[in-house]
Design a protein around this motif. Sequence first.
Motif, mmCIF file in Angstrom:
data_model
loop_
_atom_site.group_PDB
_atom_site.id
_atom_site.type_symbol
_atom_site.label_atom_id
_atom_site.label_comp_id
_atom_site.label_asym_id
_atom_site.label_seq_id
_atom_site.Cartn_x
_atom_site.Cartn_y
_atom_site.Cartn_z
ATOM 1 N N LEU A 35 0.532 -1.048 -0.079
ATOM 2 C CA LEU A 35 0.064 0.067 -0.024
ATOM 3 C C LEU A 35 0.825 1.292 0.094
ATOM 4 C CD1 LEU A 35 -2.903 1.219 0.283
ATOM 5 C CD2 LEU A 35 -2.604 1.306 2.516
ATOM 6 N N PHE A 36 1.753 1.258 0.917
ATOM 7 C CA PHE A 36 2.778 2.641 0.770
ATOM 8 C C PHE A 36 3.440 2.799 -0.546
ATOM 9 C CE2 PHE A 36 6.887 4.345 1.427
ATOM 10 C CZ PHE A 36 6.569 5.797 1.968
ATOM 11 N N ASP A 37 3.798 1.660 -1.189
ATOM 12 C CA ASP A 37 4.391 1.815 -2.357
ATOM 13 C C ASP A 37 3.314 2.317 -3.580
ATOM 14 O OD1 ASP A 37 6.879 0.680 -1.563
ATOM 15 O OD2 ASP A 37 6.333 -1.224 -2.376
ATOM 16 N N ARG A 38 2.281 1.907 -3.552
ATOM 17 C CA ARG A 38 1.284 2.478 -4.685
ATOM 18 C C ARG A 38 0.845 3.930 -4.005
ATOM 19 N NH1 ARG A 38 -0.598 -2.791 -3.403
ATOM 20 N NH2 ARG A 38 -2.406 -2.003 -2.004
ATOM 21 N N ILE A 39 0.763 4.435 -2.767
ATOM 22 C CA ILE A 39 0.452 5.763 -2.310
ATOM 23 C C ILE A 39 1.779 6.695 -2.650
ATOM 24 C CG2 ILE A 39 0.540 7.253 -0.490
ATOM 25 C CD1 ILE A 39 -1.217 5.152 1.088
ATOM 26 N N PHE A 40 2.906 6.114 -2.571
ATOM 27 C CA PHE A 40 4.163 6.909 -3.157
ATOM 28 C C PHE A 40 4.095 7.190 -4.747
ATOM 29 C CE2 PHE A 40 8.492 7.181 -4.532
ATOM 30 C CZ PHE A 40 8.949 8.448 -3.870
ATOM 31 N N ILE A 77 -4.487 3.973 -9.098
ATOM 32 C CA ILE A 77 -3.230 3.587 -8.552
ATOM 33 C C ILE A 77 -3.287 2.767 -7.307
ATOM 34 C CG2 ILE A 77 -0.807 3.887 -8.016
ATOM 35 C CD1 ILE A 77 -0.891 6.043 -10.521
ATOM 36 N N ILE A 78 -3.824 3.271 -6.323
ATOM 37 C CA ILE A 78 -3.696 2.922 -5.004
ATOM 38 C C ILE A 78 -4.892 1.733 -4.850
ATOM 39 C CG2 ILE A 78 -4.614 3.452 -2.752
ATOM 40 C CD1 ILE A 78 -3.539 6.512 -3.122
ATOM 41 N N LYS A 79 -5.984 1.641 -5.652
ATOM 42 C CA LYS A 79 -6.925 0.853 -5.536
ATOM 43 C C LYS A 79 -6.443 -0.550 -6.284
ATOM 44 C CE LYS A 79 -11.396 -0.660 -4.932
ATOM 45 N NZ LYS A 79 -11.925 -1.049 -3.721
#
Length: 81
Positions: A35-40, A77-79
Amino acid sequence: MASDSIKTPVPRQNGNGAPKRAVRPDGFLPIDTNLFDRIFIAVVVFVAIHLFWMRFVEPALSIYVATAISVVVGAIIIKRG
């Protein structure tokens, strides 16, 4: 004894005791992400869209349009990333 040499398969585990994933998750990003990678990645895309927008599109359309596009792309991207 023959029964001593036969061992039952033990599932592989990572450092915290949770079993490892056998297959990659179904996402469109070509890397394995959490999740953190996708948020970044979403934040980096947000900045990139705004820089592109301010350089090339700002005279024609407001920056609020870029923000709306960036939020939608970031949510995708996040989802699903």
